[in-house]
Design an enzyme around this catalytic site. Structure first.
Site, mmCIF file in Angstrom:
data_model
loop_
_atom_site.group_PDB
_atom_site.id
_atom_site.type_symbol
_atom_site.label_atom_id
_atom_site.label_comp_id
_atom_site.label_asym_id
_atom_site.label_seq_id
_atom_site.Cartn_x
_atom_site.Cartn_y
_atom_site.Cartn_z
ATOM 1 N N LYS A 26 2.059 11.271 7.402
ATOM 2 C CA LYS A 26 1.239 10.992 8.590
ATOM 3 C C LYS A 26 1.750 11.684 9.856
ATOM 4 C CE LYS A 26 -1.321 7.205 6.737
ATOM 5 N NZ LYS A 26 -0.953 6.119 5.868
ATOM 6 N N PHE B 237 0.855 -1.192 0.000
ATOM 7 C CA PHE B 237 0.000 0.000 0.000
ATOM 8 C C PHE B 237 0.888 1.237 0.000
ATOM 9 C CE2 PHE B 237 -2.267 3.611 1.658
ATOM 10 C CZ PHE B 237 -3.410 3.582 0.877
ATOM 11 N N ASP C 127 9.093 2.952 2.322
ATOM 12 C CA ASP C 127 7.894 3.737 2.616
ATOM 13 C C ASP C 127 7.587 3.571 4.099
ATOM 14 O OD1 ASP C 127 5.380 4.772 3.056
ATOM 15 O OD2 ASP C 127 4.501 3.979 1.205
HETATM 16 C C1 LIG Z 1 -1.136 6.192 4.385
HETATM 17 C C2 LIG Z 1 -0.039 5.628 3.545
HETATM 18 C C3 LIG Z 1 0.290 6.172 2.308
HETATM 19 C C4 LIG Z 1 -0.518 7.296 1.660
HETATM 20 O O1 LIG Z 1 -0.567 8.437 2.425
HETATM 21 P P1 LIG Z 1 -1.740 9.532 2.107
HETATM 22 O O2 LIG Z 1 -1.390 10.670 2.997
HETATM 23 O O3 LIG Z 1 -3.034 8.875 2.452
HETATM 24 O O4 LIG Z 1 -1.644 9.851 0.660
HETATM 25 C C5 LIG Z 1 1.360 5.646 1.624
HETATM 26 N N1 LIG Z 1 2.073 4.619 2.129
HETATM 27 C C6 LIG Z 1 1.789 4.054 3.322
HETATM 28 C C7 LIG Z 1 2.623 2.932 3.827
HETATM 29 C C8 LIG Z 1 0.713 4.524 4.062
HETATM 30 O O5 LIG Z 1 0.388 3.939 5.213
#
Ligand SMILES: *Cc1c(COP(=O)(O)O)cnc(C)c1O
Length: 426
Positions: free
Chosen positions: A279, A164, A249
């Site tokens: 985040k 994701f 990520d």
């Molecule tokens: C939440 C998330 C994203 C995307 O972030 P947004 O601010 O919702 O665009 C990308 N990678 C990971 C691992 C995430 O948990």
């Protein structure tokens, strides 16, 4: 003559606050309005939150709930943290947005503090997580063509099954979840898939055109999946050997969530060339994301190559600087490790026919249910009735990710409710 108005919605049709009678609206009215006028791209639990503080949130009926999701780890510092709030207010009084056409006095300090924390050289700020992932992809491709001398338009980026990384058109192009992609094509090419946790598959997938390997140190959305020990260190070695950029990520796993500042630090020898953050970088006050990278990767950008009107704005930078400082000053990384171990141990002692597995690192915990349990959603709904807010991820996993400021007593409070539901549901 009447004064001219630029508003195309006339005064009589645009609903006034009074007309909406906000003060008297109840849960079902908010839900009805939202369902009628908003796109149905989410399936939220039916609670309408009005205010929040620390680990607690309050709905429009005045009920209090313990937040066990933390906005997918964006409010790791706790809701409305007073220090981050203060930083927001102070900066909002001074200057909120300059655009990058001019410099501002927050950005340089944010760069310095963020790169120091990450032990990397340079950063590039964006807003949402998905935008930061897009930025990492652009960086890797540009580096590939200009430094690795990959033939133009031939760059390949290796990604993992079950990943994701966000919801933009390019990012969903390399999702393996059909729901994320269906009817959003044509999709962006240039991505190669390998099984998550499989180093042999990674090594085999690398070609002379491979520019990067993009991976989550823990697949959080994928169901809190922890790769086999040594995976990230081995991936680091393979990427170095093949001149491939390693991109972690850590939008969800970073900044203390897993009991280390970054989840890759659970393995010695693991080290990214590009680290992707978002985040909790803002403590939930504002969308702030960034990539932080080795100089060799980020120096490919020259004026005009990439940008964002809001990226790196002084309000975002002031908030992010304080959000990072709170994590350090309040020892949230260590708290996450201690409280996470404490809660995981308790969860493992629950005797329930529904629980297949308890796993996690720090305060990122997955409770996997057996398929015959009837799906995680109904458990989340039952827990909501007990005033504990969590969310299923995929069909059979409940994710527990409270703010890192949570106390032992609050975890005990939550535990009693989890235990009750797990033992009593048919
Ligand atoms: C939440 C998330 C994203 C995307 O972030 P947004 O601010 O919702 O665009 C990308 N990678 C990971 C691992 C995430 O948990």
């Amino acid at each position: 003559m009447k004064p001219q108005t630029f508003n195309t919605v006339s005064q009589t049709t645009f609903p006034s606050a009074e007309h909406m009678m906000e003060k008297f609206m109840k849960t079902q009215e908010y839900i009805a309005l939202e369902e009628k006028h908003g796109a149905h791209n989410y399936h939220p639990l039916d609670i309408v939150i009005q205010r929040a503080e620390g680990v607690w949130v309050y709905d429009v009926e005045g009920n209090r709930y313990l937040d066990f999701l933390s906005a997918y780890s964006a409010v790791s510092q706790g809701h409305c943290h007073p220090r981050i709030y203060q930083a927001l207010v102070e900066q909002a009084k001074k200057c909120t947005l300059t655009s990058r056409a001019f410099r501002n006095d927050q950005l340089a300090l944010f760069y310095k503090e963020l790169t120091t924390l990450c032990e990397l050289d340079m950063a590039l700020p964006m807003n949402s997580g998905a935008e930061a992932v897009e930025t990492a992809i652009k960086t890797a491709r540009k580096w590939g063509y200009e430094r690795k001398m990959v033939p133009d338009n031939q760059a390949e980026i290796i990604v993992c099954e079950g990943n994701f990384h966000g919801r933009t058109t390019t990012v969903i192009s390399f999702s393996t979840d059909p729901e994320y992609k269906k009817h959003f094509g044509p999709l962006t090419p240039g991505f190669v898939f390998v099984k998550y946790g499989d180093v042999a598959a990674l090594e085999k997938a690398i070609t002379p055109n491979t520019v990067a390997f993009l991976v989550e140190p823990i697949q959080a959305e994928g169901g809190v999946l922890i790769p086999p020990a040594g995976y990230l260190a081995k991936a680091t070695e393979i990427c170095r050997k093949n001149n491939v950029l390693l991109m972690f990520d850590e939008i969800q796993t970073g900044l203390g969530r897993t009991g280390k500042m970054f989840a890759y630090q659970h393995e010695t020898g693991a080290k990214p060339d590009i680290l992707i953050l978002g985040k909790a970088l803002s403590g939930g006050f504002y969308p702030v994301s960034a990539i932080v990278a080795r100089r060799e990767a980020l120096e490919v950008f020259q004026p005009g190559h990439h940008g964002s009107t809001f990226g790196g704005n002084p309000l975002a930078c002031a908030i992010a600087r304080e959000a990072l400082r709170v994590i350090i000053d309040e020892n949230l990384v260590q708290r996450s490790a201690e409280m996470g171990n404490y809660f995981q141990e308790k969860l493992r002692r629950i005797k329930s026919k529904h629980i297949k597995d308890v796993r996690g690192r720090g305060l990122l915990i997955g409770l996997e249910l057996w398929p015959q349990a009837g799906g995680a959603r109904r458990f989340c709904e039952a827990l909501k009735e007990e005033k504990l807010l969590c969310k299923e991820t995929h069909d059979h996993v409940i994710r527990f990710a409270p703010p890192l400021v949570i106390t032992r007593e609050e975890l005990d409070w939550a535990f009693e409710r989890v235990k009750k539901i797990m033992e009593s549901m048919s």
